[in-house]
Design an enzyme around this catalytic site. Structure first.
Site, short mmCIF file in Angstrom:
data_model
loop_
_atom_site.label_atom_id
_atom_site.label_comp_id
_atom_site.label_asym_id
_atom_site.label_seq_id
_atom_site.Cartn_x
_atom_site.Cartn_y
_atom_site.Cartn_z
N HIS A 107 -9.07 -6.80 7.14
CA HIS A 107 -7.87 -6.43 7.92
C HIS A 107 -8.23 -5.96 9.32
O HIS A 107 -7.47 -6.16 10.26
CB HIS A 107 -7.06 -5.37 7.17
CG HIS A 107 -7.84 -4.17 6.74
ND1 HIS A 107 -8.86 -4.25 5.82
CD2 HIS A 107 -7.78 -2.87 7.12
CE1 HIS A 107 -9.37 -3.03 5.63
NE2 HIS A 107 -8.74 -2.18 6.42
N PHE A 158 0.84 -1.19 0.00
CA PHE A 158 0.00 0.00 0.00
C PHE A 158 0.88 1.24 0.00
O PHE A 158 1.79 1.35 0.82
CB PHE A 158 -0.90 0.02 1.24
CG PHE A 158 -1.96 -1.06 1.24
CD1 PHE A 158 -1.63 -2.37 1.59
CD2 PHE A 158 -3.26 -0.77 0.89
CE1 PHE A 158 -2.60 -3.37 1.58
CE2 PHE A 158 -4.23 -1.76 0.87
CZ PHE A 158 -3.90 -3.07 1.22
N CYS A 177 -6.45 14.93 0.82
CA CYS A 177 -7.70 14.56 0.16
C CYS A 177 -8.52 15.81 -0.12
O CYS A 177 -8.39 16.82 0.59
CB CYS A 177 -8.50 13.61 1.05
SG CYS A 177 -9.94 12.89 0.23
N CYS A 187 -14.79 13.15 4.59
CA CYS A 187 -15.88 12.27 4.99
C CYS A 187 -15.86 12.13 6.52
O CYS A 187 -14.81 11.84 7.11
CB CYS A 187 -15.71 10.90 4.35
SG CYS A 187 -15.51 11.00 2.56
N GLU A 204 -7.28 3.06 -5.19
CA GLU A 204 -8.49 3.29 -4.37
C GLU A 204 -8.83 4.77 -4.51
O GLU A 204 -8.05 5.63 -4.08
CB GLU A 204 -8.19 2.98 -2.89
CG GLU A 204 -7.80 1.55 -2.59
CD GLU A 204 -8.98 0.62 -2.35
OE1 GLU A 204 -10.07 1.11 -1.98
OE2 GLU A 204 -8.82 -0.59 -2.53
N CYS A 253 -14.36 8.85 7.78
CA CYS A 253 -13.06 8.41 7.24
C CYS A 253 -12.22 7.74 8.33
O CYS A 253 -12.01 8.31 9.40
CB CYS A 253 -12.29 9.58 6.64
SG CYS A 253 -10.73 9.04 5.88
N ASP A 254 -11.72 6.54 8.02
CA ASP A 254 -10.98 5.76 9.01
C ASP A 254 -9.47 5.98 8.93
O ASP A 254 -8.71 5.24 9.55
CB ASP A 254 -11.33 4.26 8.86
CG ASP A 254 -10.92 3.68 7.51
OD1 ASP A 254 -10.32 4.41 6.69
OD2 ASP A 254 -11.20 2.49 7.27
N THR A 255 -9.03 6.96 8.17
CA THR A 255 -7.60 7.12 7.89
C THR A 255 -7.11 8.53 8.21
O THR A 255 -7.68 9.50 7.71
CB THR A 255 -7.32 6.84 6.40
OG1 THR A 255 -7.88 5.59 6.06
CG2 THR A 255 -5.84 6.81 6.11
C1 LIG Z 1 -9.33 5.82 3.20
S1 LIG Z 1 -10.05 5.67 1.60
C2 LIG Z 1 -8.75 6.31 0.53
C3 LIG Z 1 -9.10 6.29 -0.94
C4 LIG Z 1 -10.15 7.31 -1.42
N1 LIG Z 1 -10.02 8.58 -0.79
C5 LIG Z 1 -11.55 6.76 -1.23
O1 LIG Z 1 -12.28 7.28 -0.39
O2 LIG Z 1 -11.88 5.81 -1.95
C6 LIG Z 1 -9.96 3.90 1.27
C7 LIG Z 1 -11.26 3.13 1.36
O3 LIG Z 1 -11.71 3.11 2.70
C8 LIG Z 1 -13.10 3.36 2.72
N2 LIG Z 1 -13.43 3.84 4.06
C9 LIG Z 1 -13.05 4.99 4.63
N3 LIG Z 1 -13.50 5.08 5.89
C10 LIG Z 1 -14.19 3.94 6.13
C11 LIG Z 1 -14.88 3.41 7.27
N4 LIG Z 1 -14.96 4.09 8.40
N5 LIG Z 1 -15.46 2.20 7.15
C12 LIG Z 1 -15.39 1.48 5.99
N6 LIG Z 1 -14.72 1.91 4.90
C13 LIG Z 1 -14.14 3.13 4.97
C14 LIG Z 1 -13.27 4.37 1.60
O4 LIG Z 1 -14.61 4.49 1.19
C15 LIG Z 1 -12.39 3.75 0.54
O5 LIG Z 1 -13.10 2.73 -0.13
N1 LIG Z 2 -5.49 -4.19 4.60
C1 LIG Z 2 -5.97 -3.06 4.08
N2 LIG Z 2 -6.73 -3.12 2.97
C2 LIG Z 2 -7.16 -1.95 2.44
N3 LIG Z 2 -7.87 -1.77 1.30
C3 LIG Z 2 -8.03 -0.45 1.09
C4 LIG Z 2 -7.40 0.25 2.11
C5 LIG Z 2 -7.26 1.71 2.11
O1 LIG Z 2 -7.11 2.33 3.17
O2 LIG Z 2 -7.30 2.27 1.00
C6 LIG Z 2 -6.86 -0.70 2.99
C7 LIG Z 2 -6.11 -0.65 4.21
O3 LIG Z 2 -5.86 0.38 4.83
N4 LIG Z 2 -5.68 -1.86 4.69
S1 SF4 Z 3 -12.77 8.25 2.84
FE1 SF4 Z 3 -11.19 9.61 3.67
S2 SF4 Z 3 -9.60 9.59 2.17
FE2 SF4 Z 3 -11.44 8.79 1.11
S3 SF4 Z 3 -12.50 10.56 0.22
FE3 SF4 Z 3 -13.31 10.38 2.26
S4 SF4 Z 3 -11.99 11.72 3.53
FE4 SF4 Z 3 -10.90 11.34 1.62
MG LIG Z 4 -7.85 1.65 5.04
#
Ligand SMILES: C[S@@+](CC[C@H](N)C(=O)[O-])C[C@H]1O[C@@H](n2cnc3c(N)ncnc32)[C@H](O)[C@@H]1O
Ligand SMILES: Nc1nc2[nH]cc(C(=O)O)c2c(=O)[nH]1
Ligand code: SF4
Ligand SMILES: [Mg+2]
Length: 181
Positions: free
Chosen positions: A175, A24, A30, A34, A93, A37-39
């Protein structure tokens, strides 16, 4: 130079390639915010394409997943070409709001409410389900359409919805279930 939040080796946890070993590359930054958002992706280190490819090539797998943040803001043909020359399969992604380099091998589009999609080619759609109307997303041409529970918290609700609307498939974030990155 590109701002990289992290590069790590794990298994794709989501969508059609779940279970596949992948490196990865998480880009910082971004265009959306959102609420779910988990990141946390804001911090990062500037890396050259050579440094990115060198780091990616430390791991033996073929699949590279460009993510973020929103990789569509930061990637281009030059980076994808360099990864291809290193023998890699390039998956992205994306939230779908950006036009991507055409040479990308696999596009996972996760559209977000209230945005306009500019992505041209999508392999899989993967929507984080929070009870919103997801029926318009079935019109996006793709090999698969997934609904993903939000942070593994509403899996029952997603299963019930999919049983009533069987065009969808379930994507679990495996994961998080097995506690790997
Ligand atoms: C962190 S995002 C980064 C890529 C891009 N910004 C997007 O949103 O597709 C990666 C994936 O995690 C998903 N995601 C983010 N927060 C999440 C959450 N709390 N639970 C499940 N999926 C989540 C997003 O929809 C995306 O499919
Ligand atoms: N194991 C793992 N799989 C993923 N697939 C999409 C991810 C992401 O954050 O984009 C993700 C991530 O963060 N970890
Ligand atoms: S899930 Fe997180 S990284 Fe993806 S579009 Fe939304 S704010 Fe941006
Ligand atoms: Mg992720």
């Amino acid at each position: 130079m590109r701002k990289i939040n992290e590069i790590f080796y794990s298994l794709q946890g989501e969508g059609a390639h779940a279970g596949t070993p992948a490196v990865f590359v998480r880009f910082s930054g971004c265009n959306l915010k959102c609420a779910f958002c988990d990141t946390s992706h804001e911090s990062g280190t500037e890396m050259s394409d050579e440094e990115i490819v060198e780091e990616v090539c430390k791991y033996p797998c073929r699949m590279v997943i460009l993510t973020g943040g929103e990789p569509g803001l930061w990637i281009d043909d030059a980076l994808v070409d360099m990864l291809h020359k290193a023998g890699k399969y390039v998956s992205v992604e994306t939230n779908g709001t950006q036009i991507l380099p055409e040479a990308v091998d696999w596009v996972t589009c996760s559209p977000k409410e209230g945005t306009i999609l500019r992505v041209k080619h999508v392999d899989e759609v993967k929507v984080v389900y929070l009870g919103q109307d997801v029926s318009p997303y079935l019109l996006i041409e793709a090999k698969e359409h997934f609904l993903q529970p939000c942070s593994c918290q509403n899996t029952e609700e997603v299963i019930e919805y999919i049983k009533k609307h069987p065009q969808w498939r379930l994507s679990l974030q495996i994961h998080k279930l097995i506690n790997i990155p």
